[in-house]
Scaffold this motif. Structure first.
Motif: not given
Length: 241
Positions: A124-131, A135-142
């Motif tokens: 699965n793709a990875w991402m680091i989110t600050l917020g 913000d984290h919910a939007a990153s999870a959707q992305m």
């Protein structure tokens, strides 16, 4: 430390050197060889660099040779698209490693072959989110959208339902050449000369096989061994009555 710096350090070649992108004439038939022997992204080979070099190639056949631990997901997507849109027939050769984003760059080729002893890794793709939570919910959707697009790529190549790749990506699955062939991700397996040691530190991944993480056994120093035995023999000769 920025995220791209973290990834760059994690994926850095063990000798600290970049192989970078190389383009060279491969055969007398006029085909061209492109070496994708590095990370994907600003710390390695960028999509802009790759597309510029690719568009400058005027040949009927391109041999794309891959040894990469992956990298930036969106740059990899752009590189895959550039391969698909090129007029040449593209043959991908996984010489050592096609992990993460590199595992779907290879899908931009018309044919894919993997060397005995080489590996493909999907996850699965990875991402680091600050917020905050939004913000984290939007990153999870992305991330979910990115994973869905990658599953679709694997499905198109193999002819299998995309959902079959969900668990494989969840589990971070490493495939040797024969397993990738059986799954339908590649077209054939080839024997390669030698068997180069993995150049990348892949300890950032959870399930990297021992063959890629354990240091290779050092070659015996036969010259030193022979010299030691010679010295021992000379000693006994001097001490003999």
């Amino acid at each position: 430390m920025k995220f791209n710096e973290i990834i760059a350090r994690a994926f850095r070649a063990k000798d600290g050197q970049r192989a970078a992108l190389k383009v060279r004439n491969a055969e007398e038939d006029g085909s061209v060889e492109v070496l994708l022997y590095d990370q994907i992204g600003f710390w390695g080979i960028t999509a802009e660099e790759f597309k510029r070099e690719l568009n400058a190639i005027d040949a009927d056949t391109i041999h794309l040779r891959i040894d990469s631990p992956g990298g930036d997901v969106f740059m990899a997507r752009a590189m895959k698209t550039a391969l698909e849109q090129h007029k040449a027939k593209v043959i991908a050769h996984v010489d050592g490693l096609a992990a993460s984003a590199a595992s779907y760059i290879m899908l931009g080729a018309d044919e894919i072959e993997v060397a005995k002893g080489a590996f493909i890794m999907i996850h699965n793709a990875w991402m680091i989110t600050l917020g905050d939570t939004r913000d984290h919910a939007a990153s999870a959707q992305m991330l979910d959208k990115i994973d869905g697009s990658i599953r679709a790529d694997y499905a198109q190549k193999t002819g299998k339902p995309a959902e079959e790749f969900r668990q494989l990506m969840d589990d971070e699955t490493w495939l040797d050449a024969d397993e990738a062939l059986e799954m339908g991700l590649i077209d054939r397996v080839y024997e390669k000369d030698g068997g180069a040691e993995n150049r990348f530190d892949v300890s950032i991944f959870e399930n990297a096989p021992d063959a890629l993480t354990k240091p290779a056994e050092p070659e015996p120093d036969w010259a030193a061994t022979i010299a030691a035995h010679q010295r021992r023999l000379e000693f006994f000769e001097r001490c003999a009555p």
